[in-house]
Design an enzyme around this catalytic site. Sequence first.
Site, PDB file in Angstrom:
ATOM      1  N   HIS A 179     -25.397  -9.916  -3.007  1.00 53.29           N
ATOM      2  CA  HIS A 179     -26.556 -10.784  -2.796  1.00 53.29           C
ATOM      3  C   HIS A 179     -27.780 -10.134  -3.425  1.00 53.29           C
ATOM      4  CE1 HIS A 179     -27.876  -8.039   0.371  1.00 53.29           C
ATOM      5  NE2 HIS A 179     -26.686  -8.162   0.949  1.00 53.29           N
ATOM      6  N   CYS A 197     -23.335  -4.378   2.203  1.00 51.89           N
ATOM      7  CA  CYS A 197     -23.224  -5.262   1.049  1.00 51.89           C
ATOM      8  C   CYS A 197     -23.748  -4.598  -0.224  1.00 51.89           C
ATOM      9  CB  CYS A 197     -23.989  -6.558   1.315  1.00 51.89           C
ATOM     10  SG  CYS A 197     -23.157  -7.639   2.501  1.00 51.89           S
TER      11      CYS A 197
END
Length: 250
Positions: free
Chosen positions: A198, A224
């Site tokens: 992301h 992430c």
Amino acid sequence: MAGRYGVSARSATRHSSRRRSRVRRRSRIHGVRVTVLSCSLAVTTGLFALAGTATGPDVPASAGALPPLSERDGDDASRGTTDRGLGPKAARPAMVKVIVEPPADPNAKPVASAPLPAGSGSGHRVVFDITQQQVWLVDADDTVVRTYLVSGSRYDQLPTGTFEVFSKSRDAVSWHGTETMEYMVRFFRGQNSNIGFHDLPVDTATGTEVQTLSQLGTPLSDGCIRQDLEDAVALWEHTEVGTPVVVLRT
């Protein structure tokens, strides 16, 4: 008084002048021999001193011998000697050139330079190298269409292997609820939450991104893989559910 070689000055007066001349001639000859012998001893002693057998503290040096290397003057540091027993020479201070680097621009994104790793699969895929903190977007013909640096997990809990994208979200919220992010592409089911790609998260309390572009390439996330917004959009468009994601360490 007896001479050095047993010839008495008194006995010399009892002989004839011819005898005295012989004694004097013989004395001169002996004198020459003595002189030569003394020089030989001095040279020999000096040679032994130079060869490393110079007398130590318990053995006095012979008269006329060369002083040991440690007692000589000179600047030949290659010999490892000291100056007249005063200890090692003081080291000269090194000249240090100080280069002051300008502060890094927080908005400057570092450039990725590592080539696509060997053994990273084939065909249309995403490749993530944990070691280099770098991502490659690869086409079906194994052409790298984009590569860039990212910020993966600082806890290093992502295993290596080949995975598949299983979901995508245009907008998402972190598992602890204090950050928002965009262009989420999930490919691994973690212990606390799913792991994916992301953009740089935004702190919900301050409204600012949690890291700068210049920090990309350094592991900083909770799990992430953080990307610059443009790179996040590119990966979002490059993938669909089922796209392989290869995770490795070089």
